[in-house]
Design a protein around this motif. Structure first.
Motif, PDB file in Angstrom:
ATOM      1  N   SER A 180       0.827  -1.212   0.000  1.00  0.00           N
ATOM      2  CA  SER A 180       0.000   0.000   0.000  1.00  0.00           C
ATOM      3  C   SER A 180       0.860   1.260   0.000  1.00  0.00           C
ATOM      4  O   SER A 180       0.542   2.232  -0.680  1.00  0.00           O
ATOM      5  N   SER A 181       1.964   1.256   0.737  1.00  0.00           N
ATOM      6  CA  SER A 181       2.830   2.440   0.727  1.00  0.00           C
ATOM      7  C   SER A 181       3.499   2.600  -0.633  1.00  0.00           C
ATOM      8  O   SER A 181       3.651   3.725  -1.121  1.00  0.00           O
ATOM      9  N   THR A 182       3.857   1.500  -1.293  1.00  0.00           N
ATOM     10  CA  THR A 182       4.440   1.579  -2.633  1.00  0.00           C
ATOM     11  C   THR A 182       3.412   2.098  -3.632  1.00  0.00           C
ATOM     12  O   THR A 182       3.716   2.953  -4.461  1.00  0.00           O
ATOM     13  N   ALA A 183       2.185   1.585  -3.531  1.00  0.00           N
ATOM     14  CA  ALA A 183       1.138   2.049  -4.439  1.00  0.00           C
ATOM     15  C   ALA A 183       0.824   3.521  -4.202  1.00  0.00           C
ATOM     16  O   ALA A 183       0.629   4.287  -5.151  1.00  0.00           O
ATOM     17  N   ALA A 184       0.800   3.932  -2.940  1.00  0.00           N
ATOM     18  CA  ALA A 184       0.524   5.336  -2.642  1.00  0.00           C
ATOM     19  C   ALA A 184       1.645   6.222  -3.158  1.00  0.00           C
ATOM     20  O   ALA A 184       1.384   7.308  -3.704  1.00  0.00           O
ATOM     21  N   ALA A 185       2.875   5.777  -3.006  1.00  0.00           N
ATOM     22  CA  ALA A 185       4.002   6.573  -3.487  1.00  0.00           C
ATOM     23  C   ALA A 185       4.037   6.617  -5.006  1.00  0.00           C
ATOM     24  O   ALA A 185       4.364   7.649  -5.598  1.00  0.00           O
TER      25      ALA A 185
END
Length: 159
Positions: A86-91
């Motif tokens: 999720s943090s990778t997708a958000a970034a």
């Protein structure tokens, strides 16, 4: 009868009563000991299977706890992977999506302004110009990178 014989008779009677009382006490004590032996044997007969079952229950509980530990470790790994994803997708997608949203908002407002149908736009010309300037500034700030997809689309739209 002399005093010595009378004293000897009393001592003999006293010892006879004492021995009789001791015999009664010993008989009762032997009964209590027999009942205690029976009770101990009954408890032993019941305790051994109970201890065996308790040992089996403890072994089963340990096996279940080992399984729960494995499941917990797997869930923790999955949660860490989901958080990283999720943090990778958000970034990766968060910034461009915000820019696209800001750009589309600006485009909608500009198109509505050119068509003359802005629903919540102030009626005075000075206020409209100020609002248009603020929207353009927001769109420019949101689409700051010049080499991205949005800047190419903007250049293509401008001509």
């Amino acid at each position: 009868m002399s005093v010595g014989e009378l004293a000897g008779l009393l001592v003999a009677v006293f010892w006879a009563v004492l021995v009789t009382l001791l015999a009664v006490v010993l008989v009762r004590l032997s009964r209590v000991l027999k009942e205690a032996a029976v009770l101990v044997s009954a408890v032993t007969e019941q305790a051994v299977p109970l201890l065996t079952e308790a040992g089996a229950a403890v072994r089963s509980a340990n096996e279940q706890l080992d399984r729960v530990d494995e499941i917990t470790a797997n869930v923790q790994d999955a949660a860490a992977n989901a958080k990283a994803l999720s943090s990778t997708a958000a970034a990766t997608l968060g910034g461009p999506l915000m820019k696209v949203a800001a750009f589309s908002y600006g485009v909608r407002k500009a198109v509505a302004k050119q068509q003359g149908a802005l629903p919540n736009v102030p009626l005075q010309a000075g206020e409209r110009d100020e609002l248009a300037r603020l929207i353009r500034a927001e769109v420019r700030a949101a689409t700051a990178p010049r080499n991205g997809l949005l800047s190419r689309v903007r250049r293509a739209v401008r001509g």
